[in-house]
Write an enzyme that holds these catalytic residues in place. Sequence first.
Site, PDB file in Angstrom:
ATOM      1  N   PHE A  12      55.707  45.225  39.712  1.00  0.00           N
ATOM      2  CA  PHE A  12      57.035  45.763  39.368  1.00  0.00           C
ATOM      3  C   PHE A  12      56.938  47.144  38.714  1.00  0.00           C
ATOM      4  N   ILE A  61      40.403  43.967  39.394  1.00  0.00           N
ATOM      5  CA  ILE A  61      39.906  44.804  38.288  1.00  0.00           C
ATOM      6  C   ILE A  61      38.701  44.174  37.599  1.00  0.00           C
ATOM      7  N   PHE A  80      47.983  48.840  34.433  1.00  0.00           N
ATOM      8  CA  PHE A  80      49.070  47.858  34.405  1.00  0.00           C
ATOM      9  C   PHE A  80      48.591  46.452  34.778  1.00  0.00           C
ATOM     10  N   ALA A  81      47.529  46.341  35.576  1.00  0.00           N
ATOM     11  CA  ALA A  81      47.192  45.059  36.206  1.00  0.00           C
ATOM     12  C   ALA A  81      47.062  43.951  35.170  1.00  0.00           C
ATOM     13  N   ALA A  82      47.771  42.876  35.399  1.00  0.00           N
ATOM     14  CA  ALA A  82      47.721  41.746  34.473  1.00  0.00           C
ATOM     15  C   ALA A  82      48.431  40.556  35.090  1.00  0.00           C
ATOM     16  N   THR A 125      52.190  45.296  25.241  1.00  0.00           N
ATOM     17  CA  THR A 125      53.551  44.745  25.280  1.00  0.00           C
ATOM     18  C   THR A 125      54.077  44.479  23.867  1.00  0.00           C
ATOM     19  N   ASP A 126      55.392  44.439  23.725  1.00  0.00           N
ATOM     20  CA  ASP A 126      55.981  44.103  22.416  1.00  0.00           C
ATOM     21  C   ASP A 126      55.661  42.665  22.011  1.00  0.00           C
ATOM     22  N   GLU A 127      55.249  41.839  22.986  1.00  0.00           N
ATOM     23  CA  GLU A 127      54.970  40.433  22.656  1.00  0.00           C
ATOM     24  C   GLU A 127      53.782  40.278  21.711  1.00  0.00           C
ATOM     25  N   TYR A 149      49.883  34.295  27.063  1.00  0.00           N
ATOM     26  CA  TYR A 149      50.042  35.634  27.651  1.00  0.00           C
ATOM     27  C   TYR A 149      49.949  36.691  26.556  1.00  0.00           C
ATOM     28  N   LYS A 153      47.133  39.654  25.979  1.00  0.00           N
ATOM     29  CA  LYS A 153      47.478  41.078  25.919  1.00  0.00           C
ATOM     30  C   LYS A 153      47.038  41.681  24.576  1.00  0.00           C
ATOM     31  N   ASN A 178      61.059  44.482  27.061  1.00  0.00           N
ATOM     32  CA  ASN A 178      61.352  43.900  28.392  1.00  0.00           C
ATOM     33  C   ASN A 178      61.907  44.947  29.347  1.00  0.00           C
ATOM     34  N   ASN A 179      61.277  45.056  30.500  1.00  0.00           N
ATOM     35  CA  ASN A 179      61.734  46.007  31.518  1.00  0.00           C
ATOM     36  C   ASN A 179      62.686  45.339  32.502  1.00  0.00           C
TER      37      ASN A 179
HETATM   38  P1  NAD Z   1      53.811  42.234  37.651  1.00  0.00           P
HETATM   39  O1  NAD Z   1      53.430  40.810  37.442  1.00  0.00           O
HETATM   40  O2  NAD Z   1      55.035  42.577  38.407  1.00  0.00           O
HETATM   41  O3  NAD Z   1      52.594  43.001  38.352  1.00  0.00           O
HETATM   42  C1  NAD Z   1      51.247  42.820  38.001  1.00  0.00           C
HETATM   43  C2  NAD Z   1      50.391  43.446  39.090  1.00  0.00           C
HETATM   44  O4  NAD Z   1      49.014  43.313  38.727  1.00  0.00           O
HETATM   45  C3  NAD Z   1      50.570  42.792  40.457  1.00  0.00           C
HETATM   46  O5  NAD Z   1      50.691  43.775  41.452  1.00  0.00           O
HETATM   47  C4  NAD Z   1      49.275  41.997  40.628  1.00  0.00           C
HETATM   48  O6  NAD Z   1      48.897  41.812  41.986  1.00  0.00           O
HETATM   49  C5  NAD Z   1      48.292  42.863  39.854  1.00  0.00           C
HETATM   50  N1  NAD Z   1      47.109  42.117  39.402  1.00  0.00           N
HETATM   51  C6  NAD Z   1      47.098  40.924  38.728  1.00  0.00           C
HETATM   52  N2  NAD Z   1      45.825  40.545  38.496  1.00  0.00           N
HETATM   53  C7  NAD Z   1      45.027  41.523  39.019  1.00  0.00           C
HETATM   54  C8  NAD Z   1      43.616  41.717  39.074  1.00  0.00           C
HETATM   55  N3  NAD Z   1      42.766  40.802  38.555  1.00  0.00           N
HETATM   56  N4  NAD Z   1      43.131  42.832  39.668  1.00  0.00           N
HETATM   57  C9  NAD Z   1      43.979  43.739  40.213  1.00  0.00           C
HETATM   58  N5  NAD Z   1      45.318  43.607  40.197  1.00  0.00           N
HETATM   59  C10 NAD Z   1      45.827  42.518  39.606  1.00  0.00           C
HETATM   60  O7  NAD Z   1      53.847  42.868  36.184  1.00  0.00           O
HETATM   61  P2  NAD Z   1      54.775  43.976  35.535  1.00  0.00           P
HETATM   62  O8  NAD Z   1      55.980  43.335  34.979  1.00  0.00           O
HETATM   63  O9  NAD Z   1      54.902  45.124  36.452  1.00  0.00           O
HETATM   64  O10 NAD Z   1      53.863  44.383  34.286  1.00  0.00           O
HETATM   65  C11 NAD Z   1      52.915  45.441  34.386  1.00  0.00           C
HETATM   66  C12 NAD Z   1      52.229  45.616  33.049  1.00  0.00           C
HETATM   67  O11 NAD Z   1      53.208  45.906  32.038  1.00  0.00           O
HETATM   68  C13 NAD Z   1      51.476  44.388  32.557  1.00  0.00           C
HETATM   69  O12 NAD Z   1      50.290  44.812  31.931  1.00  0.00           O
HETATM   70  C14 NAD Z   1      52.427  43.753  31.538  1.00  0.00           C
HETATM   71  O13 NAD Z   1      51.714  43.022  30.582  1.00  0.00           O
HETATM   72  C15 NAD Z   1      53.080  44.989  30.963  1.00  0.00           C
HETATM   73  N6  NAD Z   1      54.431  44.817  30.399  1.00  0.00           N
HETATM   74  C16 NAD Z   1      55.430  44.300  31.177  1.00  0.00           C
HETATM   75  C17 NAD Z   1      56.717  44.217  30.657  1.00  0.00           C
HETATM   76  C18 NAD Z   1      57.858  43.660  31.482  1.00  0.00           C
HETATM   77  O14 NAD Z   1      58.957  43.492  30.950  1.00  0.00           O
HETATM   78  N7  NAD Z   1      57.692  43.386  32.771  1.00  0.00           N
HETATM   79  C19 NAD Z   1      56.977  44.636  29.346  1.00  0.00           C
HETATM   80  C20 NAD Z   1      55.924  45.151  28.592  1.00  0.00           C
HETATM   81  C21 NAD Z   1      54.662  45.240  29.123  1.00  0.00           C
HETATM   82  O1  TDX Z   2      64.423  30.900  33.491  1.00  0.00           O
HETATM   83  C1  TDX Z   2      64.395  31.522  32.423  1.00  0.00           C
HETATM   84  N1  TDX Z   2      65.299  31.214  31.454  1.00  0.00           N
HETATM   85  C2  TDX Z   2      65.332  31.844  30.244  1.00  0.00           C
HETATM   86  O2  TDX Z   2      66.167  31.535  29.391  1.00  0.00           O
HETATM   87  C3  TDX Z   2      63.440  32.578  32.176  1.00  0.00           C
HETATM   88  C4  TDX Z   2      62.425  32.957  33.210  1.00  0.00           C
HETATM   89  C5  TDX Z   2      63.490  33.211  30.957  1.00  0.00           C
HETATM   90  N2  TDX Z   2      64.388  32.851  30.014  1.00  0.00           N
HETATM   91  C6  TDX Z   2      64.387  33.546  28.708  1.00  0.00           C
HETATM   92  C7  TDX Z   2      63.052  33.545  27.993  1.00  0.00           C
HETATM   93  C8  TDX Z   2      63.066  34.868  27.257  1.00  0.00           C
HETATM   94  O3  TDX Z   2      63.707  34.725  25.996  1.00  0.00           O
HETATM   95  O4  TDX Z   2      64.654  34.921  28.983  1.00  0.00           O
HETATM   96  C9  TDX Z   2      63.895  35.778  28.138  1.00  0.00           C
HETATM   97  C10 TDX Z   2      63.067  36.685  29.014  1.00  0.00           C
HETATM   98  O5  TDX Z   2      62.086  35.888  29.657  1.00  0.00           O
HETATM   99  P1  TDX Z   2      61.068  36.535  30.725  1.00  0.00           P
HETATM  100  O6  TDX Z   2      61.858  37.226  31.772  1.00  0.00           O
HETATM  101  O7  TDX Z   2      60.112  35.467  31.131  1.00  0.00           O
HETATM  102  O8  TDX Z   2      60.363  37.651  29.852  1.00  0.00           O
HETATM  103  P2  TDX Z   2      59.592  37.579  28.439  1.00  0.00           P
HETATM  104  O9  TDX Z   2      59.053  36.234  28.166  1.00  0.00           O
HETATM  105  O10 TDX Z   2      60.495  38.175  27.390  1.00  0.00           O
HETATM  106  O11 TDX Z   2      58.378  38.589  28.750  1.00  0.00           O
HETATM  107  C11 TDX Z   2      58.650  39.843  29.378  1.00  0.00           C
HETATM  108  O12 TDX Z   2      58.666  40.892  28.464  1.00  0.00           O
HETATM  109  C12 TDX Z   2      57.460  41.234  27.867  1.00  0.00           C
HETATM  110  C13 TDX Z   2      57.630  40.122  30.474  1.00  0.00           C
HETATM  111  O13 TDX Z   2      57.604  39.060  31.379  1.00  0.00           O
HETATM  112  C14 TDX Z   2      56.284  40.373  29.887  1.00  0.00           C
HETATM  113  O14 TDX Z   2      55.367  40.703  30.907  1.00  0.00           O
HETATM  114  C15 TDX Z   2      56.391  41.481  28.905  1.00  0.00           C
HETATM  115  O15 TDX Z   2      55.176  41.721  28.272  1.00  0.00           O
END
Ligand code: NAD
Ligand code: TDX
Length: 337
Positions: A12, A61, A80-82, A125-127, A149, A153, A178-179
């Site tokens: 993403f 990775i 980013f990979a995770a 991440t903020d988590e 998770y 991180k 959260n994005n």
């Molecule tokens: P995502 O799950 O959409 O994408 C993760 C990507 O990493 C995927 O393309 C996956 O194939 C790849 N990947 C997983 N394991 C791998 C490995 N071993 N080697 C190579 N590639 C691998 O995640 P995202 O939401 O885009 O998050 C990206 C980064 O941002 C992560 O590090 C996550 O912890 C961090 N982050 C996400 C959010 C959020 O709200 N989504 C918020 C804060 C931080």
């Molecule tokens: O089905 C659901 N119902 C629900 O109430 C899901 C999937 C989530 N939730 C709640 C849990 C959380 O309070 O919504 C909130 C957001 O949940 P997620 O979308 O799973 O995100 P969160 O747990 O906050 O983590 C996200 O933000 C920090 C990303 O997934 C992480 O990768 C990032 O680091």
Amino acid sequence: MVEVLVTGGAGFIGSNFVHHALDAHPDWRVTTLDKLTYAGRRENLQDLDANSRHRFVHGDIADPAVAAPLVRAAEIVVHFAAETHVDRSLLSAGEFIRTDVHGTFVLLDAAREAPRLRCFVQISTDEVYGSVPEGASRETDELRPRNPYAASKAGADRLAYSYWASYRVPVVITRASNNYGPRQYPEKIVPLFITNAIDDQPLPLYGDGLNVRDWLHVDDHCRALDLLIARGRPGETYNIGGGNAVTNLELTRRILDRLDRPASLIRPVADRPGHDRRYSLDTAKLRALGWEPRTDFETGLSATVAWYANNESWWRPIRKDSEAYRAYYARQYTRPG
Ligand code: NAD
Ligand code: TDX
């Protein structure tokens, strides 16, 4: 040309960043390294196949044979990979340790021998701060991760710092909230609830729905990363928050309103174990460098809902045809309430 390695670029945020980077920097050549797990979609980068400044490498990775030469050739690494889904980490944490911690170690170790490397962005991440009942987390606050998770991180975050402190690897650590935006795999709350609502399926809201998340548009996140690559100080950590704190219930209502669906679709379900009540970031350190979020939440959420409504060909195959998606969904949402 500036050689840039992006790990996890088929996911993403990574895919949004790769597109942003190629648009914003005509002198960058970007290599994406991605394992294409369930969350990684090759089609997220398909439009770049004809772009001579982008190359896709399918690999892990955590495999030094693939990852180390790519890191050693890079001037900038954006990692980013995770494994990223809290709920999946609660079902089974092994892959989170393997990718998020060990995989990060493999990259950092290679970075010690990268002669041209000037910036290694560790996407944390903020988590990692854990639940914040009041106030806002600052970069110097104690880390109190509360799910596997977040703990993985936090391990990677501090491991990255240790490679700066010990070996002067030029690490910059970012902790984003959260994005939301296009191309998020439809099991996180925003895309799950939008796609369920489009299909008139129940929206499984955890607990009382009053947990608070702070929403950051992925474009604002990409701009912040760009700025930090240019101006972030090695060894430093920067919070990136959107300043849009809402309860999950309020977020759900706003999604339903935009799709003209009734509140009766909301289905309270068993709470997430150890569910963090609230996250909140103090972003003064990043703002002092000149960044502020540009995407108004109401506008950004409408655009995101519209993206999913207009791009069913992206998400419907995942929901309909993917055995793994349906198996996960059944396992996650049939727990006793
Ligand atoms: P995502 O799950 O959409 O994408 C993760 C990507 O990493 C995927 O393309 C996956 O194939 C790849 N990947 C997983 N394991 C791998 C490995 N071993 N080697 C190579 N590639 C691998 O995640 P995202 O939401 O885009 O998050 C990206 C980064 O941002 C992560 O590090 C996550 O912890 C961090 N982050 C996400 C959010 C959020 O709200 N989504 C918020 C804060 C931080
Ligand atoms: O089905 C659901 N119902 C629900 O109430 C899901 C999937 C989530 N939730 C709640 C849990 C959380 O309070 O919504 C909130 C957001 O949940 P997620 O979308 O799973 O995100 P969160 O747990 O906050 O983590 C996200 O933000 C920090 C990303 O997934 C992480 O990768 C990032 O680091």
